[in-house]
Design an enzyme around this catalytic site. Structure first.
Site, PDB file in Angstrom:
ATOM      1  N   LYS A  90       0.809  -1.230   0.000  1.00  0.00           N
ATOM      2  CA  LYS A  90       0.000   0.000   0.000  1.00  0.00           C
ATOM      3  C   LYS A  90       0.840   1.278   0.000  1.00  0.00           C
ATOM      4  O   LYS A  90       0.406   2.308  -0.504  1.00  0.00           O
ATOM      5  CB  LYS A  90      -0.935   0.013   1.204  1.00  0.00           C
ATOM      6  CG  LYS A  90      -2.092  -0.971   1.083  1.00  0.00           C
ATOM      7  CD  LYS A  90      -3.037  -0.858   2.248  1.00  0.00           C
ATOM      8  CE  LYS A  90      -4.167  -1.850   2.110  1.00  0.00           C
ATOM      9  NZ  LYS A  90      -5.148  -1.765   3.189  1.00  0.00           N
ATOM     10  N   ASP A 101      -9.911   2.805   1.659  1.00  0.00           N
ATOM     11  CA  ASP A 101      -9.962   2.282   3.035  1.00  0.00           C
ATOM     12  C   ASP A 101     -10.639   3.275   3.976  1.00  0.00           C
ATOM     13  O   ASP A 101     -11.406   2.892   4.847  1.00  0.00           O
ATOM     14  CB  ASP A 101      -8.550   1.994   3.561  1.00  0.00           C
ATOM     15  CG  ASP A 101      -8.018   0.663   3.058  1.00  0.00           C
ATOM     16  OD1 ASP A 101      -8.833  -0.195   2.669  1.00  0.00           O
ATOM     17  OD2 ASP A 101      -6.786   0.487   3.052  1.00  0.00           O
TER      18      ASP A 101
END
Ligand code: ATR
Length: 299
Positions: free
Chosen positions: A79, A115
């Site tokens: 990420k 997210d």
């Protein structure tokens, strides 16, 4: 956007990913046929799990550049490392410092973070879970445990909600960076808890929290919690939210211990469902309601 889509998730390890379940359900609901090994047609999509070792990541990335893959969900441990490789990054993702969605458009690789939207969705579910005891997170005392990419997405969402943020992390310096970036105070557990190496004398914790979030990776591979069990009896009884999920429908240790002490609980699956709505839209151009993803995980 191309009309035939080759999508997937890139992670390591990736074996336990629930993304294929979500995408299958999403494609069904959106009228996109899932193609496995057959050639892709106008209204089909294919979703692969790319379990890529760090040493193979650059080769995988070249496949994306070459247009072989149209978009991916990005998970642990890529990420953050993927960011410098991208052509463009969404401002939210840049501020959070993590990308969990990459879309290829006209040969350009674009990075997004969904997210934090999953966190926002979980926070709304947490309000429901509180049995109307809590109606908004504004000014509420919230403890974020952890200071990595997941914690930064949580802090970003909670700052938007106007919560009063406290951060606890094994490595104090990382907690300070998150506190500085999103506005918050670093706290320590005190005592001899091994999961906390912060020096004594940091700001004391409030006596009660309305929300406690596990944003560490503790509980992902082993049945452990980043907090001592005594925490739950000592710090009020609000809502516990774990970003981690393990087996479908099974509470992590963090949530089991909170639940036993009378706290309401929200699982990492809820966050996964919440983030999937925007991610699915970014990667397929189709809107699918969160209830579709929730139903897929409850099957
Ligand atoms: P992610 O991007 O998924 O959040 P990360 O950046 O590696 O992953 O962050 C992992 C978080 O879990 C960090 O807060 C880490 O604490 P450190 O900053 O001290 O490394 C926390 N973490 C991982 N293992 C832990 C453990 N055994 N005990 C306590 N915290 C742990």
């Amino acid at each position: 956007m191309t009309s035939s889509l080759h999508l997937g998730i890139v992670a390591h390890p990736a074996a336990h990913s629930l993304s294929p379940v979500l995408y299958r359900a999403g494609c069904e609901a959106a009228g996109l046929r899932m193609a496995d090994d057959i050639p892709m047609t106008h209204d089909s999509a294919r979703f692969d799990v790319f379990d890529v070792l760090p040493e193979d990541f650059s080769a995988f990335f070249q496949r994306m550049r070459a247009g072989e893959i149209d978009g991916v969900a990005v998970s642990v441990p890529y990420k953050e490392t993927i960011i410098p490789l991208l052509d463009w990054i969404d401002p939210c993702a840049a501020e959070i410092g993590a990308v969990n969605t990459v879309r290829v458009r006209n040969g350009r690789l674009e990075g997004y973070n969904t997210d934090w939207l999953g966190v926002q969705y979980a926070l709304r579910e947490a309000l429901v879970g509180s049995g109307k005891k809590i109606t908004s997170w504004k000014w509420k005392n919230v403890l974020i445990v952890g200071a990595g990419g997941a914690a930064r997405a949580v802090a970003y969402a909670l700052r938007e909600e106007g919560a009063h943020i406290f951060i606890l992390n094994r490595t104090r310096q990382r907690a300070e960076e998150v506190a500085k970036a999103f506005g918050g105070s670093v706290v320590t557990l005190g005592g001899d808890d091994a999961s906390n190496d912060a020096p004594r004398g940091a700001e004391d914790m409030p006596s009660a929290f309305d929300l406690v979030v596990n944003a560490t990776s503790v509980g992902l591979e082993t049945d452990e919690s980043p907090l001592p069990i005594s925490f739950w009896e000592e710090r009020g009884n609000g809502v516990a939210f774990d970003c981690v999920y393990r087996d479908r429908g099974v509470l992590t240790r963090f949530l089991r211990e909170a639940d036993r002490a009378g706290w309401a609980t929200v699982s990492g699956e809820t966050m996964l469902i919440g983030q999937a709505v925007e991610q699915f839209f970014l990667l397929t151009g189709r809107h699918v309601d969160a209830t579709v993803f929730a139903r897929a995980l409850s099957r």
